[in-house]
Design a protein around this motif. Structure first.
Motif, mmCIF file in Angstrom:
data_model
loop_
_atom_site.group_PDB
_atom_site.id
_atom_site.type_symbol
_atom_site.label_atom_id
_atom_site.label_comp_id
_atom_site.label_asym_id
_atom_site.label_seq_id
_atom_site.Cartn_x
_atom_site.Cartn_y
_atom_site.Cartn_z
ATOM 1 N N GLY A 3 0.819 -1.190 0.000
ATOM 2 C CA GLY A 3 0.000 0.000 0.000
ATOM 3 C C GLY A 3 0.856 1.243 0.000
ATOM 4 O O GLY A 3 2.057 1.208 0.261
ATOM 5 N N ARG A 4 0.220 2.359 -0.294
ATOM 6 C CA ARG A 4 0.947 3.623 -0.418
ATOM 7 C C ARG A 4 1.455 4.152 0.912
ATOM 8 O O ARG A 4 2.315 5.027 0.943
ATOM 9 N N LEU A 5 0.940 3.631 2.020
ATOM 10 C CA LEU A 5 1.419 4.045 3.345
ATOM 11 C C LEU A 5 2.056 2.873 4.094
ATOM 12 O O LEU A 5 2.177 2.916 5.316
ATOM 13 N N ALA A 6 2.482 1.869 3.376
ATOM 14 C CA ALA A 6 3.055 0.684 4.015
ATOM 15 C C ALA A 6 4.246 1.056 4.884
ATOM 16 O O ALA A 6 5.147 1.771 4.447
ATOM 17 N N GLY A 7 4.208 0.600 6.144
ATOM 18 C CA GLY A 7 5.297 0.856 7.068
ATOM 19 C C GLY A 7 5.252 2.202 7.752
ATOM 20 O O GLY A 7 6.103 2.494 8.600
ATOM 21 N N GLU A 30 -4.247 1.194 3.196
ATOM 22 C CA GLU A 30 -3.030 1.481 2.424
ATOM 23 C C GLU A 30 -1.764 1.057 3.168
ATOM 24 O O GLU A 30 -0.661 1.435 2.782
ATOM 25 N N GLY A 31 -1.931 0.288 4.242
ATOM 26 C CA GLY A 31 -0.774 -0.293 4.904
ATOM 27 C C GLY A 31 -0.256 0.440 6.123
ATOM 28 O O GLY A 31 0.745 0.018 6.714
ATOM 29 N N ALA A 32 -0.908 1.525 6.526
ATOM 30 C CA ALA A 32 -0.419 2.305 7.665
ATOM 31 C C ALA A 32 -0.798 1.654 8.994
ATOM 32 O O ALA A 32 -1.798 0.930 9.097
ATOM 33 N N TRP A 33 0.009 1.944 10.010
ATOM 34 C CA TRP A 33 -0.366 1.720 11.403
ATOM 35 C C TRP A 33 -1.064 3.006 11.833
ATOM 36 O O TRP A 33 -0.454 4.072 11.851
#
Length: 275
Positions: A3-7, A30-33
């Motif tokens: 995703g575009r916000l992974a990590g 989008e992969g965010a925490w």
């Protein structure tokens, strides 16, 4: 994790409902925490649990009153303890009290100013030092602060001057923060949405803007909430209100854009067009 916000760690204020909740869900997708920050802590924790059921280990909640200095500092400390970092701070918390300049109670004006204008400042002041420290440790990394502003930050609003004034002020803060924080690799931008007509800010039967605007006489000739809604839908060339998905796409664009800071991006369906 993709995703575009992974990590990345994303903090969203006012995330227990409405636009903030929609943004939290989009960012997690989008992969965010995602850390949901809200003055209604129980509601935020319930939302975080719901999000964590879909995205295990990537949702938390903290309490925050954005208008209170001690509360914003405590929230930033709690996020640092939970996640160790912040890559994206979305300042979404806001309130509206619609009335005319001749009739609005001072207390209502102060509330809108404290949450929308002072609250933006206090939240950035509390969280930006985390990003500054991260930049010192990661000199090539960039970080983002995005204010969820309003189309009312781009043009005046009849019988809603307190809100418009706070949002105009928010654009000024965005531009000023951008100039100051760019040396620390922090981009600061604003998204200026059109009206989220289906969200609680508009549709709550007592405190929502449909009801407030009807009582304030903001829409000439309106005798019902339905009249107010039809009036605002007719003002949008694309024929509908703004949605959290529209706003999330704008935030993601600003995060991905490596050569933009200090901007106020309209997302209004053509209702407000910049020259």
């Amino acid at each position: 994790m993709t995703g575009r916000l992974a990590g990345k760690v994303a903090v969203v204020t006012g995330a227990a409902q409405g636009i903030g909740w929609g943004l939290a869900r989009a960012f997690a997708g989008e992969g965010a925490w995602v850390v949901l920050a809200d003055q209604h802590e129980d509601a935020a924790r319930a939302r975080a649990a719901e999000l964590a059921s879909e995205h295990p280990g990537r949702a938390d909640a903290v309490a925050i009153d954005v208008s209170d200095e001690a509360s914003t500092a405590a929230a930033a400390a709690a996020v640092r303890e939970l996640t160790g970092r912040v890559d994206l701070l979305v300042c979404n918390a806001g309130v509206v009290r619609a009335d005319g300049v001749l009739t609005q109670p001072v207390a209502d004006f102060d509330l809108v100013t404290d949450v929308n204008y002072r609250g933006y400042f206090l939240t950035v002041r509390a969280f930006a030092p985390l990003m500054v420290a991260q930049h010192a440790a990661e000199p090539d990394a960039w970080f983002d602060i995005v204010e969820i502003n309003s189309k009312s930050g781009l043009e005046g609003s009849r019988a809603n001057f307190a809100y418009a004034g706070s949002k105009f002020g928010g654009v000024g803060l965005t531009q000023s923060f951008a100039l100051e924080l760019v040396d620390h690799h922090i981009k600061v931008n604003a998204v200026c949405p059109g009206n989220y007509l289906d969200g609680p800010l508009w549709s709550d039967p007592e405190r929502g803007l449909f009801a407030q605007y009807l009582r304030a006489g903001k829409v000439p000739g309106a005798t019902s909430v339905a009249d107010v809604r039809a009036f605002y839908e007719a003002k949008v060339p694309m024929g509908r209100g703004c949605t959290p998905a529209d706003i999330a796409r704008a935030v993601l664009y600003l995060v991905e854009q490596t050569y933009e800071t200090g901007q106020a991006l309209p997302v209004t369906g053509g209702q407000v067009m910049l020259p």
